[in-house]
Design a protein around this motif. Structure first.
Motif, mmCIF file in Angstrom:
data_model
loop_
_atom_site.group_PDB
_atom_site.id
_atom_site.type_symbol
_atom_site.label_atom_id
_atom_site.label_comp_id
_atom_site.label_asym_id
_atom_site.label_seq_id
_atom_site.Cartn_x
_atom_site.Cartn_y
_atom_site.Cartn_z
ATOM 1 N N GLN A 81 -5.281 2.874 -7.811
ATOM 2 C CA GLN A 81 -6.227 1.764 -7.837
ATOM 3 C C GLN A 81 -5.650 0.551 -7.108
ATOM 4 O OE1 GLN A 81 -8.004 0.905 -11.600
ATOM 5 N NE2 GLN A 81 -8.855 -1.048 -10.962
ATOM 6 N N MET A 82 -4.356 0.291 -7.330
ATOM 7 C CA MET A 82 -3.712 -0.827 -6.628
ATOM 8 C C MET A 82 -3.706 -0.588 -5.118
ATOM 9 S SD MET A 82 -0.476 -1.440 -9.190
ATOM 10 C CE MET A 82 0.416 -2.441 -7.985
ATOM 11 N N TYR B 5 0.835 -1.200 0.000
ATOM 12 C CA TYR B 5 0.000 0.000 0.000
ATOM 13 C C TYR B 5 0.872 1.254 0.000
ATOM 14 C CZ TYR B 5 -3.620 3.318 1.495
ATOM 15 O OH TYR B 5 -4.477 4.383 1.581
ATOM 16 N N CYS C 159 2.633 1.706 -3.327
ATOM 17 C CA CYS C 159 1.733 2.186 -4.391
ATOM 18 C C CYS C 159 1.464 3.680 -4.258
ATOM 19 C CB CYS C 159 0.411 1.419 -4.354
ATOM 20 S SG CYS C 159 0.536 -0.297 -4.910
ATOM 21 N N GLN D 49 -3.367 3.981 -11.981
ATOM 22 C CA GLN D 49 -3.269 2.544 -11.743
ATOM 23 C C GLN D 49 -2.616 2.266 -10.387
ATOM 24 O OE1 GLN D 49 -0.756 1.810 -15.261
ATOM 25 N NE2 GLN D 49 0.735 0.858 -13.900
ATOM 26 N N TYR D 50 -1.673 3.136 -9.974
ATOM 27 C CA TYR D 50 -1.057 2.951 -8.659
ATOM 28 C C TYR D 50 -2.062 3.223 -7.541
ATOM 29 C CZ TYR D 50 3.609 2.474 -10.673
ATOM 30 O OH TYR D 50 4.707 2.029 -11.362
ATOM 31 N N THR E 18 -7.189 -1.012 -3.703
ATOM 32 C CA THR E 18 -7.559 -2.427 -3.724
ATOM 33 C C THR E 18 -6.913 -3.178 -2.560
ATOM 34 O OG1 THR E 18 -7.798 -2.376 -6.134
ATOM 35 C CG2 THR E 18 -7.528 -4.542 -5.105
#
Length: 604
Positions: free
Chosen positions: A338-339, A317, A320, A335-336, A342
Motif C-alpha cells: 500500500q505504501m 518505492y 517498500c 501495508q508495504y 501510494t
C-alpha cells in the motif's frame, strides 16, 4: 598402507617409525585422538585411532573411516584438515591428519556464553566457503553434521571443519537416504530416515542451527527443543541475522537458501535486512524530503530539488517493494504494498507483485478446497486489490487513473487481474468481474509487458465471459443470442491453442479445468445445441493424453499447484465421461434436463 599392531599408546611411543606420541587430545565413544610429532621434519600431526576391541561392528566403522579418509584425501581447502597417512593393523586403525591447534566452538560457548554477532557472521561466511567447496565437487559432498563441536577456532580467527564421519556423496537418482546420520537438534528434517534425501540445503539447515547456538547459547538438542527467533533470547541481536537464520532453518528445503553462495551474500549484507537500519535510512530520507518541500514552499524551487524529490520517491518505492517481498510470512506485506502504490501509483509492479502474492504465495495454512492449494483469489484479497486501485493518498484521484496513464503497464496488469477473476476468484472464478479487465487487455497492443499471444487469449476469454449474461437467452423470434454450440467451440479453441502452441503448464491446466468443468455440468446443453458425443469424447481423450505426457518439475514455483491441479483433472476425467454418456442416453434425462446450467461451479 602400513601395518601396526594393537598397543596402548603411551607418551613418547613411536608409531610406524615416524610419529612420536606427545599427549592425548581427546577421546570419544570408539576413538582416541593423539597429538604426535614427526621428529625428522619437526611437524605436528593429529592421529585418530579406533581399536577393534570394544567396538561393535568394527568392520563397518573401519569402512566408514576409510570412506572419510578417501573423501579428505581428495579435498584441499584452507578450512579443512588434510589426511596424510593411513596406518592399519589387525586390531587397530589410525588416521594421520593435520593437527588443528585451537578450540571447539562448543567449548567456547560453554565457557564464555553467546558469541559476538560480528564474530559469528565472520565464521558463518568461512563455513559457507568450505561448504560451497564441498558442494562443488563432482558428485557434490554433503557434510551432514555441521555443529559447534565439529568446528575448531584457531588463534588467527580461522575456523576449521573437522570430522567427516557422516559426509556422503550426493546421489542424484536416490529419493531418500537409507539411514539417519547427524546430530539430533542440529540435523535437518530430511536427515531422519525416510524423510527424503540430504542435499546442499541440508548443510544450510545445519549451519543455520549452528549459528543460532553460537549467538544465543541455547542448544536446540535440549529444552525447549525449538528454534526461536534469536531476538526472543536477546533483543539486541540483529533482525537481519534473525531473518537469515529463520530462512536457513525452514522445515521445507525449498524454502531455505538454495546454495551457500546465496547465504554468504546475505551474511555479507545482513545489516541491509535490519529493520532498524532501514527505518533510520527512511527517516533520513523523510527529513530530507521535508526540508526540500519547505524550501520549495519558500520559493526556492529548482531542478535540483525536483530531482531529489523524484529520487526520494523512487528510493522509498523500491524499499517498500523490497520489504513487502520479505514480509510475506509475517503478514505485514500488505501495508508495504500500500505504501509503495501510494508513492508511485503509475508503476504496475506494486499491483502485479501484490496480486502474485495473493495467488501463489499467501495461501499457506488457509482452508482451501481440493485443487486450489495455491492460485486462490479470495473475496478479501479481491477487496484489497480494489482498494489499491482506489484512492489511497491525500489526492482525490484514483490510483487506477494514474496507472492508466502508463497504457502498456495498465494493459499488462489488466490481463493478470482478468485471469485471476476468470479462473481463481474463490476457487471457481467470477466471469462477470473478469470482463472489464479482459476487455482492456484484449484491446491492447503487443509490447514487452503484454505479448500478442496474451492479447489473443484475453480476447477469447472475454468472449467466453460475456456468454454468461446471454447464454441460452432467447429472442422473441425464437433464436438464442448465444448458443451452447458457440460456447463449446470457444472453450475447445482455447484448450487446443494451449495444447498445440505449448502454453505454460498453469494456463494449460486452467483451460483444461474450464472445459472439463463445463462438460461435467453442461453436457446435456451441449448435446441439445448440436455438439456430438464423438466431439466431446475426442476432447476428453486429448486431455487425457496431454495430462499423461505432462511432466512437472518439483523445483518450479508453481509445482505444488500444478501437481494438485493435474491430479484433480485426472480424477475428474471419469466423471466427465459419465456425464457425456448420460447426456446421450434417453435424451439426456440422466443429466437433469436443465436448460441453463450453473456455469460457475468448480470441478468436483
Amino acid at each position: 598402507m602400513q601395518k601396526e599392531g594393537d598397543t596402548t599408546r603411551q607418551t613418547g611411543e613411536l608409531i610406524d617409525g615416524r610419529y612420536r606420541i606427545l599427549k592425548k587430545l581427546g577421546e570419544g565413544g570408539m576413538s582416541v585422538v593423539y597429538l604426535a610429532v614427526n621428529e625428522k621434519v619437526n611437524r605436528y600431526w593429529a592421529i585418530k585411532e579406533v581399536k577393534k576391541e570394544g567396538v561393535k561392528d568394527f568392520e563397518i566403522v573401519r569402512q566408514g573411516l576409510l570412506a572419510e579418509a578417501d573423501l579428505l584425501k581428495r579435498l584441499h581447502h584452507p578450512n579443512l584438515p588434510d589426511i596424510v597417512d593411513i596406518i592399519e593393523g589387525e586390531e587397530t586403525f589410525l588416521l594421520v591428519m593435520d593437527y588443528i591447534e585451537g578450540r571447539q566452538l562448543e567449548n567456547i560457548v560453554q565457557e564464555f556464553g553467546p558469541q559476538k554477532q560480528e564474530d559469528v557472521v565472520e565464521w558463518g561466511k568461512q563455513l559457507c566457503d568450505v561448504l560451497s567447496y564441498l558442494h562443488s565437487q563432482q558428485p557434490p559432498i554433503i557434510y551432514r553434521d555441521m555443529k559447534p563441536s565439529n568446528i575448531m577456532l584457531q588463534a588467527d580467527g580461522r575456523v576449521m571443519l573437522i570430522d567427516f564421519g557422516t559426509a556422503r556423496e550426493f546421489k542424484e537418482m536416490e529419493k531418500e537416504d537409507t539411514t539417519y546420520l547427524g546430530t539430533q537438534g542440529y540435523a535437518a528434517p530430511e536427515q531422519y530416515g525416510g524423510c527424503g534425501q540430504t542435499d546442499v540445503r541440508t548443510d544450510i539447515y545445519c549451519l543455520g542451527v549452528t549459528l543460532y547456538y553460537l549467538l544465543t547459547g541455547h542448544n536446540p538438542a535440549k529444552q525447549p527443543y525449538e528454534i526461536y527467533p534469536i531476538r526472543y533470547w536477546n533483543v539486541n541481536l540483529s533482525s537481519g541475522i534473525e531473518t537469515i537464520i529463520l530462512k536457513c532453518t525452514r522445515k521445507n528445503p525449498s524454502d531455505r537458501y538454495q546454495s551457500c553462495e546465496e547465504l554468504k551474500q546475505d551474511l555479507f549484507h545482513y545489516y541491509d535486512f535490519d529493520m532498524e537500519y532501514r527505518n533510520v535510512q527512511k527517516l533520513r530520507k523523510v527529513i530530507f524530503s521535508c526540508f526540500a518541500i519547505l524550501t520549495i514552499a519558500f520559493g526556492s524551487l529548482s531542478f535540483v530539488f525536483y530531482k531529489t524529490e523524484k529520487d526520494f520517491r523512487t528510493d522509498v518505492y523500491e524499499d517498500c517493494l523490497y520489504e513487502a517481498q520479505r514480509a510475506v510470512e509475517g503478514q505485514e506485506y500488505r501495508q508495504y504494498y500500500q505504501m509503495a502504490i501510494t508513492f508511485n501509483p503509475q508503476d504496475s509492479r506494486g499491483y502485479k507483485e501484490l496480486l502474485n502474492t495473493f495467488l501463489w504465495i499467501d495461501n499457506q495454512g488457509q482452508n482451501r478446497i481440493k485443487g486450489y492449494a495455491v492460485c486462490f483469489f479470495s473475496k478479501e484479497e479481491e477487496e484489497f486489490i480494489r482498494k489499491m486501485l482506489g484512492v489511497t493518498g491525500e489526492e482525490k484521484k484514483r490510483n487506477e487513473e494514474y496507472l492508466k496513464a502508463c497504457k502498456k503497464e495498465y494493459e499488462s496488469f489488466a490481463y493478470n487481474l482478468g485471469l485471476a477473476y476468470f479462473y481463481s476468484y474463490n476457487g471457481v472464478g467470477n466471469k462477470g468481474a473478469a470482463q472489464k479487465w479482459l476487455k482492456i487487455a484484449g484491446e491492447g497492443k503487443p509490447s514487452e509487458e503484454l505479448e500478442q499471444k496474451d492479447i489473443t487469449r484475453a480476447q477469447k476469454l472475454y468472449k467466453i465471459a460475456s456468454y454468461y449474461e446471454n447464454l441460452g437467452v432467447y429472442h422473441q423470434g425464437g433464436n438464442t443470442e448465444i448458443s451452447y454450440k458457440d460456447y463449446w467451440a470457444d472453450l475447445v479453441e482455447i484448450a487446443e491453442d494451449d495444447r498445440l502452441r505449448g502454453a505454460n503448464r498453469s494456463n494449460m491446466l486452467l483451460s483444461y479445468k474450464e472445459l472439463l468443468s463445463q462438460m461435467i455440468t453442461c453436457a446435456s446443453e451441449f448435446r441439445k445445441a448440436g455438439v456430438s458425443e464423438t466431439e466431446m469424447e475426442e476432447q476428453l481423450k486429448e486431455m487425457e493424453k496431454s495430462l499423461s505426457k505432462m511432466k512437472i518439475e518439483e523445483s518450479t514455483i508453481n509445482a505444488a499447484y500444478e501437481i494438485e491441479m493435474k491430479e484433480t483433472l485426472c480424477e475428474n476425467l471419469l466423471a466427465a465421461h459419465r456425464s457425456v454418456e448420460a447426456a446421450f442416453a434417453d435424451g439426456g434425462v440422466k443429466n437433469g434436463g436443465n436448460t441453463k446450467a450453473d456455469l460457475s461451479v468448480s470441478v468436483p
